[in-house]
Design a protein around this motif. Sequence first.
Motif, PDB file in Angstrom:
ATOM      1  N   PHE A  26       8.763   0.686  11.476  1.00 34.18           N
ATOM      2  CA  PHE A  26       9.499   0.187  10.315  1.00 34.18           C
ATOM      3  C   PHE A  26       8.669  -0.827   9.521  1.00 34.18           C
ATOM      4  CE2 PHE A  26      12.056  -3.326   8.611  1.00 34.18           C
ATOM      5  CZ  PHE A  26      12.700  -2.648   7.583  1.00 34.18           C
ATOM      6  N   GLY A  27       8.033  -1.766  10.223  1.00 31.63           N
ATOM      7  CA  GLY A  27       7.246  -2.782   9.542  1.00 31.63           C
ATOM      8  C   GLY A  27       6.098  -2.185   8.750  1.00 31.63           C
ATOM      9  N   ALA A  28       5.368  -1.248   9.369  1.00 32.88           N
ATOM     10  CA  ALA A  28       4.237  -0.613   8.696  1.00 32.88           C
ATOM     11  C   ALA A  28       4.714   0.247   7.532  1.00 32.88           C
ATOM     12  CB  ALA A  28       3.443   0.227   9.683  1.00 32.88           C
ATOM     13  N   TYR A  29       5.837   0.931   7.728  1.00 31.09           N
ATOM     14  CA  TYR A  29       6.363   1.811   6.675  1.00 31.09           C
ATOM     15  C   TYR A  29       6.830   0.987   5.467  1.00 31.09           C
ATOM     16  CZ  TYR A  29       8.624   5.839   4.553  1.00 31.09           C
ATOM     17  OH  TYR A  29       8.972   6.857   3.697  1.00 31.09           O
ATOM     18  N   ALA A  30       7.563  -0.074   5.734  1.00 36.56           N
ATOM     19  CA  ALA A  30       8.042  -0.924   4.651  1.00 36.56           C
ATOM     20  C   ALA A  30       6.864  -1.525   3.871  1.00 36.56           C
ATOM     21  CB  ALA A  30       8.919  -2.043   5.210  1.00 36.56           C
ATOM     22  N   ALA A  31       5.843  -1.967   4.598  1.00 36.76           N
ATOM     23  CA  ALA A  31       4.680  -2.543   3.936  1.00 36.76           C
ATOM     24  C   ALA A  31       3.929  -1.513   3.114  1.00 36.76           C
ATOM     25  CB  ALA A  31       3.736  -3.147   4.986  1.00 36.76           C
ATOM     26  N   SER A  32       3.859  -0.273   3.611  1.00 34.07           N
ATOM     27  CA  SER A  32       3.159   0.771   2.875  1.00 34.07           C
ATOM     28  C   SER A  32       3.885   1.139   1.589  1.00 34.07           C
ATOM     29  CB  SER A  32       2.982   2.020   3.749  1.00 34.07           C
ATOM     30  OG  SER A  32       4.224   2.667   3.983  1.00 34.07           O
ATOM     31  N   VAL A  33       5.210   1.135   1.636  1.00 32.75           N
ATOM     32  CA  VAL A  33       6.001   1.420   0.429  1.00 32.75           C
ATOM     33  C   VAL A  33       5.833   0.292  -0.581  1.00 32.75           C
ATOM     34  CG1 VAL A  33       8.335   1.691  -0.489  1.00 32.75           C
ATOM     35  CG2 VAL A  33       7.672   2.872   1.607  1.00 32.75           C
ATOM     36  N   LEU A  34       5.909  -0.938  -0.105  1.00 27.28           N
ATOM     37  CA  LEU A  34       5.775  -2.100  -0.996  1.00 27.28           C
ATOM     38  C   LEU A  34       4.374  -2.194  -1.583  1.00 27.28           C
ATOM     39  CD1 LEU A  34       7.765  -4.775   1.032  1.00 27.28           C
ATOM     40  CD2 LEU A  34       8.510  -3.517  -0.986  1.00 27.28           C
ATOM     41  N   ALA A  35       3.383  -1.709  -0.847  1.00 29.55           N
ATOM     42  CA  ALA A  35       1.993  -1.788  -1.333  1.00 29.55           C
ATOM     43  C   ALA A  35       1.815  -1.029  -2.635  1.00 29.55           C
ATOM     44  CB  ALA A  35       1.045  -1.227  -0.275  1.00 29.55           C
ATOM     45  N   LEU A  36       2.586   0.032  -2.835  1.00 31.71           N
ATOM     46  CA  LEU A  36       2.486   0.813  -4.060  1.00 31.71           C
ATOM     47  C   LEU A  36       3.526   0.415  -5.093  1.00 31.71           C
ATOM     48  CD1 LEU A  36       1.806   4.442  -2.787  1.00 31.71           C
ATOM     49  CD2 LEU A  36       0.186   2.749  -3.648  1.00 31.71           C
ATOM     50  N   THR A  50      -8.224  -1.073  -2.478  1.00 28.15           N
ATOM     51  CA  THR A  50      -7.133  -1.005  -3.444  1.00 28.15           C
ATOM     52  C   THR A  50      -5.807  -0.947  -2.699  1.00 28.15           C
ATOM     53  OG1 THR A  50      -7.126   1.419  -3.524  1.00 28.15           O
ATOM     54  CG2 THR A  50      -8.608   0.265  -5.055  1.00 28.15           C
ATOM     55  N   SER A  51      -4.735  -1.087  -3.439  1.00 28.83           N
ATOM     56  CA  SER A  51      -3.413  -0.978  -2.820  1.00 28.83           C
ATOM     57  C   SER A  51      -3.168   0.428  -2.296  1.00 28.83           C
ATOM     58  CB  SER A  51      -2.322  -1.354  -3.834  1.00 28.83           C
ATOM     59  OG  SER A  51      -2.369  -0.505  -4.959  1.00 28.83           O
ATOM     60  N   ILE A  52      -3.836   1.420  -2.897  1.00 30.70           N
ATOM     61  CA  ILE A  52      -3.700   2.790  -2.406  1.00 30.70           C
ATOM     62  C   ILE A  52      -4.307   2.906  -1.015  1.00 30.70           C
ATOM     63  CG2 ILE A  52      -4.264   5.200  -2.841  1.00 30.70           C
ATOM     64  CD1 ILE A  52      -4.501   4.550  -5.777  1.00 30.70           C
ATOM     65  N   LYS A  53      -5.476   2.305  -0.826  1.00 32.97           N
ATOM     66  CA  LYS A  53      -6.114   2.340   0.486  1.00 32.97           C
ATOM     67  C   LYS A  53      -5.286   1.573   1.525  1.00 32.97           C
ATOM     68  CE  LYS A  53     -10.953   3.196  -0.681  1.00 32.97           C
ATOM     69  NZ  LYS A  53     -10.746   3.659  -2.048  1.00 32.97           N
ATOM     70  N   LEU A  54      -4.686   0.459   1.097  1.00 33.71           N
ATOM     71  CA  LEU A  54      -3.807  -0.282   2.002  1.00 33.71           C
ATOM     72  C   LEU A  54      -2.637   0.593   2.414  1.00 33.71           C
ATOM     73  CD1 LEU A  54      -2.874  -2.850   3.436  1.00 33.71           C
ATOM     74  CD2 LEU A  54      -1.814  -3.583   1.279  1.00 33.71           C
ATOM     75  N   HIS A  55      -2.080   1.299   1.455  1.00 32.18           N
ATOM     76  CA  HIS A  55      -0.993   2.240   1.719  1.00 32.18           C
ATOM     77  C   HIS A  55      -1.448   3.291   2.737  1.00 32.18           C
ATOM     78  CE1 HIS A  55       2.502   4.826   0.701  1.00 32.18           C
ATOM     79  NE2 HIS A  55       1.633   5.823   0.806  1.00 32.18           N
ATOM     80  N   LYS A  56      -2.672   3.772   2.586  1.00 36.10           N
ATOM     81  CA  LYS A  56      -3.220   4.798   3.474  1.00 36.10           C
ATOM     82  C   LYS A  56      -3.375   4.276   4.898  1.00 36.10           C
ATOM     83  CE  LYS A  56      -7.601   5.448   3.248  1.00 36.10           C
ATOM     84  NZ  LYS A  56      -8.970   5.844   2.792  1.00 36.10           N
ATOM     85  N   TYR A  57      -3.937   3.079   5.042  1.00 36.84           N
ATOM     86  CA  TYR A  57      -4.154   2.528   6.375  1.00 36.84           C
ATOM     87  C   TYR A  57      -2.827   2.248   7.078  1.00 36.84           C
ATOM     88  CZ  TYR A  57      -8.874   1.892   4.559  1.00 36.84           C
ATOM     89  OH  TYR A  57     -10.108   2.097   4.008  1.00 36.84           O
TER      90      TYR A  57
END
Length: 227
Positions: free
Chosen positions: A215-225, A171-178
């Motif tokens: 920054f890249g991982a953080y931005a992607a994690s925010v966008l994932a949710l 799920t997008s939540i798990k993507l956010h977690k990873y």
Amino acid sequence: MKYVCFALLMWLGINSLWAQDSTAVRRDTTIAPQTDASAADLLAGLSDSTEAKTELLPHKMIFTQRAFWGPKGLLRSMNVAPLTPEGRAHELKVRRTMLVAHQIGGFVTLAGFIAQGLIGAKLYNAKGQDYVDTKKWHERSAAFINVTYGTTLLLSLTAPPPVVGARKGFTSIKLHKYLAIVHLTGMVATNILAGMIEDNSSLKPYHRAAAYTTFGAYAASVLALTF
């Protein structure tokens, strides 16, 4: 001491990410009861026993949640938050508020990362007094990001536990977690390298790489949710 704090923060964050999906407000908090009647439905058919009270809580909780919200947690022992269906209904509302604040903090931190990136790029090419002035802003921006990032993480770590565990499947939540594991690691590495650059300027490229990765991982994690 600073490095120890960041290492502890990283360890807490990774444990929380694996223990639960605690950052998606819209997924695990929409079931929050709105009335006393619906609160009672949380344990419909169960007797008032220790086992029944345990069923009010998910089986998996991070130790910070268990320390405060567990069956024998601090708030339970002090009778501040009795473990009852009605009490759990209120906790779910508190959880929703904290996770909304968590998401807002995520966007504020993301804005700080963007500003820090622009300042950092200028710092690498600055000289003389311009370098001194830019470095001061770079340090101030870093301090701001550390505060907002840490606060955002703590909101997730200390929020009351959800009713149910994580959904199965990707799920997008798990993507956010990873992704969170990546940016948390990068955050710690960036701060450690920042403190070492003064004595070893050859570490600058590694500091920059860690910062961009974070920054890249953080931005992607925010966008994932968000989407």
